[in-house]
Design an enzyme around this catalytic site. Structure first.
Site, PDB file in Angstrom:
ATOM      1  N   HIS A  39       0.891  -1.200  -0.130  1.00 14.39           N
ATOM      2  CA  HIS A  39       0.019   0.166   0.074  1.00 14.39           C
ATOM      3  C   HIS A  39       0.753   1.204  -0.033  1.00 14.39           C
ATOM      4  O   HIS A  39       0.225   2.510  -0.239  1.00 14.39           O
ATOM      5  CB  HIS A  39      -0.910   0.132   1.289  1.00 14.39           C
ATOM      6  N   GLY A  40       2.055   1.100   0.504  1.00 16.34           N
ATOM      7  CA  GLY A  40       2.928   2.507   0.319  1.00 16.34           C
ATOM      8  C   GLY A  40       4.314   2.274   1.284  1.00 16.34           C
ATOM      9  O   GLY A  40       4.254   1.416   2.267  1.00 16.34           O
TER      10      GLY A  40
END
Length: 456
Positions: free
Chosen positions: A313-314
């Site tokens: 996700h990051g």
């Protein structure tokens, strides 16, 4: 034109593409889909289109070597097949990691559109060729269509190759299927525009006020609002993407199964972003041993899955913290609380509805200092005390309470299933048409919010 909610996509690209696709002879429709997908991607990412094309070519080259050596029964050939698989996965994971870290340091502008989604498709393709799930290696052009098809290239769902109908005689073309796909698309559009985009304003207002200046009730209201915004944003996108696939004669890929009705955290994550969860289950959790080899290894395997989920996700620390928090909650639940959740489903639902908004705050706020302030407002025992305006929540509840109420109703599985079952009833069809044109009006008059997962 990379967002399905842009007027150019709704009234130019999509109608023109569908017209070309339907009038093209069946044996050439994959070419039409490939060309349309490359145009769609190139308009939004004129520079990163070269990265996508290179990734497609290299992954097919590696897959051809994996398939070549897998067909041979000799042990040495099997080792070479495994070596090519490791090389392909290392290339894809390395590419993803490099851009995720760059995105964390330099901002989302350096992230190619849909990188996480199309690379995970490529990894699953390599693994399925190696395991024999894909028995015969498809042609390069057929594989390129699968990797790049525009309904999924930007934000998923992460469809497996075996889930698609790649033989033209296996696709379903009819007015009924076109109508069905259009219904899913319209419902997804209205879910995104009329709910997610309106609720996003609540979160933006709270950010403008400053987290240190909000009351505890407003902090919780904001967390609930963001939880619904993210869900309706991504669920709306997934419905639109799968609706387009149905219009193309392909199967509907379900990516959400009413997660806010879950009775446990584990069940919530089996219902949320199901294609991503299925990817990690089948290609990480189960190959590591799943839950077959005792509690310690089960916890280790869960840790690996949630570390990777957070990083997917990051690359910023808040996503890693978010992944670790979910790992801790699901591990505790799996080891001790699962039976309680099963025996007392009402308590399980309350426990999920309490914890999920808290976990989404870790997802929403990238600055760790601001994250700490917000959590301090949600739990004032550990926070900075009295708020500046203790009645601020009432103001925002009056402004957004209607959207929150409609959102709560739309989260109920029975409501959606009733609407889906009776979608061909004249009243339901009229309501769908009204919602579609109201969504278009909102896009034109109020602007277009990008999808939350557009740069993942």
């Amino acid at each position: 034109m990379t967002a399905f909610t842009e007027i150019g996509f709704l009234f130019r690209f999509l109608p023109a593409f569908l017209a070309v696709y339907y009038i093209t002879p069946a044996k050439y429709r994959d070419w039409a889909l490939l060309m349309g997908s490359l145009v769609f991607y190139a308009v939004g990412e004129p520079y990163f289109i070269l990265l996508l094309v290179a990734a497609v070519w290299l992954n097919y080259l590696f897959a051809s070597r994996i398939a070549h050596f897998r067909r041979r029964k000799k042990r040495r050939s099997q080792k070479k097949s495994a070596m090519w698989l490791v090389t392909a996965i290392a290339m894809d994971v390395g590419l993803l990691a490099a851009f995720k870290v760059s995105g964390a340091l330099l901002g989302a502008s350096v992230l190619p559109l849909g990188l996480s989604f199309y690379l995970f498709k490529m990894i699953s393709f390599q693994a399925d060729v190696y395991s024999g799930e894909i028995r015969e290696l498809p042609s390069f052009w057929q594989t390129a269509v699968y990797f790049t098809m525009f309904p999924q290239v930007a934000s998923g769902p992460i469809m497996r190759y075996k889930e698609g109908r790649w033989a033209q005689d296996g696709r379903e073309y009819s007015w009924e299927k076109a109508e069905e796909g259009l219904w899913y698309f319209a419902v997804g559009l209205s879910t995104k525009v009329l709910l997610a985009d309106r609720l996003s304003i609540l979160w933006k207002d709270i950010s403008v006020i400053g987290y240190e200046s909000i009351s505890t009730p407003l902090a919780w209201l904001g967390a609930v609002g963001f939880s619904m915004e993210l869900y309706f944003d991504f669920w709306g996108y997934s419905l639109m993407a799968s609706g387009i696939c149905v219009m193309l004669g392909m199967p509907f890929i379900r990516n959400f199964d009413h997660p806010y009705a879950a009775k446990s955290m584990g069940e919530f994550w089996r219902r949320w972003h199901m294609t991503l969860g299925g990817f990690f289950r089948d290609y990480v959790y189960i190959p590591l041993g799943g839950s077959r080899d005792g509690e310690i290894r089960t916890v280790r395997n869960l840790l690996a899955v949630w570390l990777l989920t957070g990083f997917w996700h990051g690359g910023s620390p808040n996503f890693i913290l978010w992944g670790m928090l979910l790992f801790a909650l699901i591990a505790i639940e799996k080891l001790w609380l699962w039976k309680v959740c099963q025996k007392a489903p009402f308590l399980g639902r309350c426990y999920v509805l309490f914890l999920i908004p808290v976990t989404w705050i870790f997802f929403a706020i990238t600055d760790l200092g601001q994250l700490g302030i917000y959590l301090g407002r949600m739990f004032p025992v550990a926070g900075s005390g009295i708020s500046v305006n203790p009645w601020d929540a009432l103001k925002y509840l009056r402004l957004y309470g209607g959207y929150l109420a409609y959102g709560a109703v739309w989260c109920v599985p029975g409501v959606y299933r009733f609407f889906e079952k009776h979608r061909r009833h004249p009243a339901a069809a009229a309501l769908t048409a009204v919602l579609f044109w109201l969504s278009v009006y909102c896009i034109v008059s109020m602007g277009n919010n990008p999808f939350a997962y557009l740069k993942f």
